[in-house]
Design a protein around this motif. Structure first.
Motif, PDB file in Angstrom:
ATOM      1  N   PRO A  42       0.805  -1.225   0.000  1.00 52.87           N
ATOM      2  CA  PRO A  42       0.000   0.000   0.000  1.00 52.87           C
ATOM      3  C   PRO A  42       0.838   1.275   0.000  1.00 52.87           C
ATOM      4  O   PRO A  42       0.498   2.249  -0.672  1.00 52.87           O
ATOM      5  N   LYS A  43       1.962   1.261   0.701  1.00 54.58           N
ATOM      6  CA  LYS A  43       2.818   2.456   0.756  1.00 54.58           C
ATOM      7  C   LYS A  43       3.462   2.768  -0.603  1.00 54.58           C
ATOM      8  O   LYS A  43       3.948   3.885  -0.823  1.00 54.58           O
ATOM      9  N   VAL A  45       1.805   2.548  -3.499  1.00 53.62           N
ATOM     10  CA  VAL A  45       0.783   2.825  -4.514  1.00 53.62           C
ATOM     11  C   VAL A  45       0.885   4.230  -5.082  1.00 53.62           C
ATOM     12  O   VAL A  45       0.910   4.412  -6.302  1.00 53.62           O
ATOM     13  N   ALA A  46       0.938   5.245  -4.226  1.00 52.09           N
ATOM     14  CA  ALA A  46       0.908   6.627  -4.716  1.00 52.09           C
ATOM     15  C   ALA A  46       2.061   6.896  -5.688  1.00 52.09           C
ATOM     16  O   ALA A  46       1.848   7.350  -6.815  1.00 52.09           O
ATOM     17  N   TRP A  56      -6.213   4.793 -11.269  1.00 51.11           N
ATOM     18  CA  TRP A  56      -7.233   3.814 -10.863  1.00 51.11           C
ATOM     19  C   TRP A  56      -8.574   4.271 -11.400  1.00 51.11           C
ATOM     20  O   TRP A  56      -8.945   5.451 -11.275  1.00 51.11           O
ATOM     21  N   TRP A  60     -15.422   1.639  -5.763  1.00 54.45           N
ATOM     22  CA  TRP A  60     -15.210   0.927  -4.494  1.00 54.45           C
ATOM     23  C   TRP A  60     -16.514   0.532  -3.815  1.00 54.45           C
ATOM     24  O   TRP A  60     -16.546  -0.436  -3.054  1.00 54.45           O
ATOM     25  N   ASP A  80      -9.176  -2.322   2.614  1.00 61.94           N
ATOM     26  CA  ASP A  80      -8.186  -1.276   2.382  1.00 61.94           C
ATOM     27  C   ASP A  80      -7.969  -1.164   0.873  1.00 61.94           C
ATOM     28  O   ASP A  80      -7.298  -2.001   0.271  1.00 61.94           O
ATOM     29  N   LYS A  82      -6.049   0.475  -0.928  1.00 64.83           N
ATOM     30  CA  LYS A  82      -4.656   0.505  -1.393  1.00 64.83           C
ATOM     31  C   LYS A  82      -4.069  -0.905  -1.513  1.00 64.83           C
ATOM     32  O   LYS A  82      -3.133  -1.117  -2.290  1.00 64.83           O
ATOM     33  N   LYS A  83      -4.607  -1.875  -0.774  1.00 64.80           N
ATOM     34  CA  LYS A  83      -4.119  -3.250  -0.907  1.00 64.80           C
ATOM     35  C   LYS A  83      -4.513  -3.812  -2.275  1.00 64.80           C
ATOM     36  O   LYS A  83      -3.726  -4.506  -2.918  1.00 64.80           O
ATOM     37  N   MET A  85      -5.096  -2.009  -4.941  1.00 60.64           N
ATOM     38  CA  MET A  85      -4.305  -1.263  -5.915  1.00 60.64           C
ATOM     39  C   MET A  85      -2.871  -1.780  -5.959  1.00 60.64           C
ATOM     40  O   MET A  85      -2.265  -1.874  -7.024  1.00 60.64           O
ATOM     41  N   ALA A  86      -2.329  -2.131  -4.789  1.00 53.33           N
ATOM     42  CA  ALA A  86      -0.965  -2.679  -4.734  1.00 53.33           C
ATOM     43  C   ALA A  86      -0.902  -4.032  -5.434  1.00 53.33           C
ATOM     44  O   ALA A  86       0.085  -4.345  -6.105  1.00 53.33           O
ATOM     45  N   THR A 229      -6.129  -8.885   0.083  1.00 48.68           N
ATOM     46  CA  THR A 229      -6.762  -7.697  -0.498  1.00 48.68           C
ATOM     47  C   THR A 229      -8.125  -7.397   0.136  1.00 48.68           C
ATOM     48  O   THR A 229      -8.564  -6.250   0.123  1.00 48.68           O
TER      49      THR A 229
END
Length: 231
Positions: A42-43, A45-46, A56, A60, A80, A82-83, A85-86, A229
């Motif tokens: 997750p960290k 992703v950005a 993205w 959701w 989450d 971001k999970k 997305m990761a 996820t």
């Protein structure tokens, strides 16, 4: 052939599951060696999305009819975002690697497990650019119906198991073969339509005649493995 299992760094359960996959492959004397591949987190992703121009483009909370693709986007259970997305980013990076090195790859998630030896020639000689190795039962929605349509085939095209506007692709994206041509196509699809969950964006509507499924399944899903996820 290069083979990778996406593995979460510093996650004991992920490493243990990846080791089970690797041991099962060795047990059936497959012709390739599976290497652990550090999963995006997750960290990541950005910066990972920004640095690669990825956006993205999947809901959701509410179903959404996407006019650009003509497909119905149905939210996945995700605690989450971001999970999820990761997870997409981990696969995307391997697609990019496949296109960059111009060699086919085998890609696995850590919860896959071999149930027999992979007859590699069946997938490499097939007319498809991306081929699932998975038993669909327990790996995807309507898995029994999926199984009934492809079981026993060498490599079958991804079947229709739902109405046309629902994305339909591999039976879970936890074990598949991908060629450079297939990798370049899915990268183009992401560029055009944005990032979606892997098994939604890699669908037969957006990648016509490119997706196949091994009918004599070589892999399944490890039981009692918690999703990384949805939690």
């Amino acid at each position: 052939m290069k083979a990778y299992v996406i593995t979460l760094e510093d996650n004991v359960e992920s490493f243990a599951a990846a080791d089970i996959l690797i041991d099962s492959s060795n047990h059936f004397e497959n012709e390739f060696t599976i290497q652990k591949y550090r999963a995006s987190e997750p960290k990541d992703v950005a910066s990972g999305f920004f640095n690669r121009g990825i956006k993205w483009n999947y809901p959701w909370t509410k179903e959404f009819m996407d006019m650009q693709s003509g497909l119905l986007k149905t939210p996945y259970e995700t605690e989450d975002p971001k999970k999820r997305m990761a997870c997409f980013l981990s696969h995307w990076l391997l697609w990019y690697k496949c296109a960059e090195i111009d060699e086919p790859l085998l890609i696995f998630e850590h919860d896959a497990i071999f149930t027999r030896q992979l007859q590699l020639n069946l997938v490499t000689d097939s007319p498809y650019e991306i081929v699932s190795l998975n038993d669909p039962r327990g790996a995807t929605r309507k898995g029994q119906r999926y199984h009934e349509l492809i079981a026993g085939e060498n490599v079958a095209p991804v079947p229709w198991i739902d109405v046309y506007n629902v994305p339909q692709g591999l039976p879970g994206n936890s074990a598949y073969y991908i060629t450079p041509k297939g990798a370049k196509k899915i990268l183009e699809v992401v560029k055009e339509y944005g990032a979606w969950p892997n098994d939604a964006i890699m669908c037969k509507q957006l990648m016509p005649k490119m997706l196949g499924c091994l009918g004599c399944y070589a892999t399944s899903i490890q039981r009692n493995i918690e999703s990384t996820t949805t939690k």
